[in-house]
Design a protein around this motif. Sequence first.
Motif, short mmCIF file in Angstrom:
data_model
loop_
_atom_site.label_atom_id
_atom_site.label_comp_id
_atom_site.label_asym_id
_atom_site.label_seq_id
_atom_site.Cartn_x
_atom_site.Cartn_y
_atom_site.Cartn_z
N GLU A 50 39.11 46.63 33.46
CA GLU A 50 39.45 45.44 32.50
C GLU A 50 41.00 45.39 32.79
O GLU A 50 41.29 44.11 32.71
CB GLU A 50 39.46 46.04 31.24
N ASN A 51 41.98 46.33 33.09
CA ASN A 51 43.17 46.10 33.36
C ASN A 51 43.51 45.41 34.76
O ASN A 51 44.55 44.46 34.78
CB ASN A 51 44.07 47.51 33.32
N VAL A 52 42.68 45.93 35.77
CA VAL A 52 42.80 45.08 36.95
C VAL A 52 42.29 43.64 37.06
O VAL A 52 42.94 42.87 37.65
CB VAL A 52 41.87 45.95 37.96
N LYS A 53 40.90 43.44 36.22
CA LYS A 53 40.56 42.08 36.28
C LYS A 53 41.51 41.26 35.44
O LYS A 53 41.79 40.16 35.80
CB LYS A 53 39.41 42.26 35.40
N LYS A 54 42.17 41.66 34.26
CA LYS A 54 43.16 41.08 33.66
C LYS A 54 44.42 40.50 34.75
O LYS A 54 44.76 39.39 34.53
CB LYS A 54 43.78 41.61 32.47
N ALA A 55 44.69 41.23 35.35
CA ALA A 55 46.00 41.31 36.37
C ALA A 55 45.48 40.23 37.46
O ALA A 55 46.38 39.03 37.65
CB ALA A 55 46.15 42.53 36.85
N LEU A 56 44.24 40.31 37.83
CA LEU A 56 43.86 39.46 39.02
C LEU A 56 43.73 38.05 38.31
O LEU A 56 44.17 37.16 39.05
CB LEU A 56 42.58 40.00 39.64
N GLN A 57 43.07 37.81 37.14
CA GLN A 57 42.79 36.52 36.46
C GLN A 57 44.04 35.76 36.24
O GLN A 57 44.18 34.75 36.09
CB GLN A 57 41.98 36.69 35.39
N GLY A 58 45.10 36.62 35.84
CA GLY A 58 46.47 36.05 35.55
C GLY A 58 47.24 35.64 36.73
O GLY A 58 48.34 35.12 36.40
N ASP A 59 46.70 35.98 37.72
CA ASP A 59 47.91 35.60 38.93
C ASP A 59 47.31 34.18 39.61
O ASP A 59 46.39 34.22 39.92
CB ASP A 59 47.75 36.70 40.14
N PRO A 60 48.44 33.19 39.66
CA PRO A 60 47.73 31.93 40.00
C PRO A 60 47.27 31.87 41.61
O PRO A 60 46.51 31.00 41.81
CB PRO A 60 49.13 31.06 39.96
N ALA A 61 47.76 32.82 42.35
CA ALA A 61 47.28 32.75 43.79
C ALA A 61 45.81 33.29 43.73
O ALA A 61 45.17 33.22 44.84
CB ALA A 61 47.97 33.79 44.64
N LEU A 62 45.36 33.87 42.87
CA LEU A 62 44.06 34.54 42.72
C LEU A 62 42.95 33.79 41.87
O LEU A 62 41.94 34.07 41.72
CB LEU A 62 44.01 36.26 42.47
N ASN A 63 43.50 32.98 40.79
CA ASN A 63 42.88 32.45 40.09
C ASN A 63 41.85 31.40 40.63
O ASN A 63 42.02 30.74 41.35
CB ASN A 63 43.79 31.40 39.25
#
Length: 112
Positions: A50-63
């Motif tokens: 969950e922590n990793v998914k939130k971090a990835l989803q919150g980054d504009p380059a990976l959105n």
Amino acid sequence: MKKYSGTKFLSITLITVALLTACNKPAGNFEGIQRTTSNATNVADADVTENVKKALQGDPALNGFDISVTTLKGDVRLVGVVDTQRQIDIAIELTQGADGFHTIHNELSIRK
């Protein structure tokens, strides 16, 4: 005879204390071993994911990219397709910032 017995007891006691003290090394990096774990301990795999998914989803380059994150015993596996190597690097950096990860298995690939 009493003096010898007392000296023997003192010697055994000192040796025992020295051995026990030598076994009490502080935790941390040892020469030649790279630290791959986060500071958190006993973090559930679901929480790490969950922590990793939130971090990835919150980054504009990976959105907008479909990056699968699975965690087993602290080993995080990233699977998906992105546009650039820089996006892979960002995903790895964000994963390293998540509490509880142990090792990262990068299975991200670049879209051709």
